[in-house]
Design a protein around this motif. Structure first.
Motif, short mmCIF file in Angstrom:
data_model
loop_
_atom_site.label_atom_id
_atom_site.label_comp_id
_atom_site.label_asym_id
_atom_site.label_seq_id
_atom_site.Cartn_x
_atom_site.Cartn_y
_atom_site.Cartn_z
N ALA A 150 -20.49 3.46 40.84
CA ALA A 150 -19.36 4.00 41.22
C ALA A 150 -18.28 3.27 41.45
O ALA A 150 -17.18 3.46 41.22
N ARG A 151 -18.58 1.92 41.51
CA ARG A 151 -17.61 0.65 41.81
C ARG A 151 -16.88 0.60 40.61
O ARG A 151 -15.50 0.43 40.43
N ALA A 152 -17.59 0.73 39.55
CA ALA A 152 -17.08 0.48 38.18
C ALA A 152 -15.98 1.56 37.76
O ALA A 152 -14.90 1.38 37.38
N GLN A 153 -16.43 2.88 37.87
CA GLN A 153 -15.64 3.99 37.85
C GLN A 153 -14.35 4.13 38.49
O GLN A 153 -13.20 4.30 38.03
N ARG A 154 -14.50 3.77 40.06
CA ARG A 154 -13.36 3.65 40.68
C ARG A 154 -12.34 2.62 40.17
O ARG A 154 -10.91 2.63 40.12
N ARG A 155 -12.81 1.21 39.79
CA ARG A 155 -11.94 0.39 39.33
C ARG A 155 -11.45 0.70 38.21
O ARG A 155 -10.10 0.24 37.81
N ALA A 156 -12.09 0.96 37.17
CA ALA A 156 -11.57 1.65 35.82
C ALA A 156 -10.29 2.63 36.03
O ALA A 156 -9.23 2.45 35.18
N ARG A 162 -2.56 1.24 36.02
CA ARG A 162 -1.77 0.13 35.96
C ARG A 162 -1.53 -0.24 34.45
O ARG A 162 -0.92 -1.29 34.27
N GLY A 163 -2.18 0.83 33.61
CA GLY A 163 -1.83 0.65 32.20
C GLY A 163 -2.77 -0.55 31.61
O GLY A 163 -2.63 -1.13 30.49
N GLN A 164 -3.99 -0.91 32.41
CA GLN A 164 -4.86 -1.90 31.88
C GLN A 164 -6.06 -1.33 31.29
O GLN A 164 -6.48 0.11 31.37
N ASP A 165 -6.88 -2.23 30.79
CA ASP A 165 -8.17 -1.80 30.20
C ASP A 165 -8.82 -0.97 31.12
O ASP A 165 -9.30 -1.25 32.28
N ALA A 166 -9.44 0.50 30.80
CA ALA A 166 -9.76 1.50 31.78
C ALA A 166 -11.28 1.80 31.30
O ALA A 166 -11.94 2.68 31.63
N ASP A 167 -11.85 0.88 30.34
CA ASP A 167 -13.36 1.30 29.87
C ASP A 167 -14.45 1.06 31.14
O ASP A 167 -14.24 -0.12 31.41
N VAL A 168 -15.04 1.87 31.31
CA VAL A 168 -15.92 1.83 32.58
C VAL A 168 -17.03 0.76 32.11
O VAL A 168 -17.42 0.02 33.21
N ALA A 169 -17.47 0.62 30.95
CA ALA A 169 -18.45 -0.21 30.57
C ALA A 169 -18.07 -1.65 30.89
O ALA A 169 -18.48 -2.65 31.40
N ASP A 170 -16.60 -1.93 30.31
CA ASP A 170 -16.10 -3.48 30.46
C ASP A 170 -16.02 -3.67 31.80
O ASP A 170 -16.13 -4.77 32.35
N THR A 171 -15.65 -2.64 32.46
CA THR A 171 -15.27 -2.82 34.04
C THR A 171 -16.50 -3.19 34.72
O THR A 171 -16.45 -3.97 35.65
N HIS A 172 -17.46 -2.53 34.54
CA HIS A 172 -18.99 -2.65 35.04
C HIS A 172 -19.23 -4.11 34.68
O HIS A 172 -19.64 -4.87 35.48
N GLU A 173 -19.14 -4.43 33.55
CA GLU A 173 -19.55 -5.86 33.11
C GLU A 173 -18.68 -7.11 33.92
O GLU A 173 -19.34 -7.95 34.55
N SER A 174 -17.60 -6.80 34.13
CA SER A 174 -16.59 -7.66 34.81
C SER A 174 -16.80 -7.77 36.33
O SER A 174 -17.09 -8.81 37.07
N LEU A 175 -17.31 -6.37 36.68
CA LEU A 175 -17.48 -6.53 38.17
C LEU A 175 -18.70 -7.12 38.42
O LEU A 175 -18.88 -8.04 39.58
N ALA A 176 -19.89 -7.04 37.67
CA ALA A 176 -21.15 -7.49 37.79
C ALA A 176 -21.16 -8.90 37.60
O ALA A 176 -21.48 -9.81 38.54
N ALA A 177 -20.14 -9.66 36.89
CA ALA A 177 -20.14 -10.85 36.56
C ALA A 177 -19.53 -11.73 37.94
O ALA A 177 -19.59 -12.66 38.26
N ARG A 178 -18.21 -10.85 38.37
CA ARG A 178 -17.67 -11.41 39.58
C ARG A 178 -18.64 -11.20 40.88
O ARG A 178 -18.72 -12.39 41.64
#
Ligand code: DC
Length: 221
Positions: A150-156, A162-178
């Protein structure tokens, strides 16, 4: 009488910013985005080409100011408005490493406590260590979370705006790392304060979360 302090902690993408601004506006309190302060410090360090182990000795060159109006938040570094610049992928990727430097935390925590001391009737502050370290005596501590998907979808969706990378899988990976970096660090890791109220926003709308947290504040004041 000292200000009412509402400390809202939780992982990236849990909706802390929207909830905190909403609650502050509703109650006519001030608002402090402490993540924006760590991002501003990181923006400055990247601009000066300083690695995390080089910043401690140079902190007196970095003057950060945060606006506390929930309707118009901003952050400046040496009088440059960096409110947009701190949301780039470069800053997002680097911020956990700079936030783990103890001297950085000491400086920013002091500024956060100063903001609380200068707040009028109340302050809603959001971050990772507000209930555990910065404001141990807060009027209300909330630990806001939501399932990582849910967090990855919201952040994507926010990134897409903002015109930035909106891929949910990439966002999920970056959230999990942070999440892992912010929870695993030695100094002030992200953790639930013993006396925090946990709110799981996975199946709640933003107005529902704002209503719920506002009601929790009103029960205590
Ligand atoms: O809330 P945010 O995603 O904008 O925060 C950016 C980073 O700042 C986050 O990865 C961890 C750090 N942070 C922190 O260490 N302590 C806080 N109180 C707030 C943020």
């Amino acid at each position: 009488m000292s200000a009412v302090i509402v400390a809202i902690d939780g992982p990236s993408g849990s909706g802390k910013s929207s909830v905190s601004k909403g609650v502050a506006s509703r109650l006519r309190y001030e608002y402090l985005d402490t993540g924006a302060m760590y991002r501003a410090l990181t923006w400055w360090a990247l601009d000066k080409h300083l690695s995390p182990d080089q910043v401690a000795d140079r902190l007196d060159e970095c003057a950060i100011m945060s606006g506390t109006d929930p309707e118009a938040p901003f952050v400046t570094v040496n009088a440059i408005d960096v409110s947009e610049a701190i949301r780039t992928p470069e800053v997002t990727a680097a911020v956990s490493a700079y936030s783990a430097v103890p001297q950085v935390r000491t400086m920013l925590v002091e500024m956060q406590r100063e903001a609380a001391a200068n707040a009028g009737s109340g302050l809603v502050a959001e971050g990772r260590d507000l209930g555990t370290v910065v404001f141990p005596d807060a009027t209300l501590k909330v630990y806001l979370t939501a399932d990582v998907e849910a967090r990855a979808q919201r952040r994507a969706a926010e990134n897409a705006q903002r015109g930035q990378d909106a891929d949910v899988a990439d966002t999920h990976e970056s959230l999990a790392a942070r999440d892992a970096a912010d929870s695993g660090r030695a100094v002030s890791p992200l953790q639930v304060a013993d006396d925090a109220v946990q709110v799981d926003a996975t199946f709640m709308t933003l107005p529902e979360v704002i209503d719920h947290v506002t009601a929790l504040v009103q029960e205590r004041v």
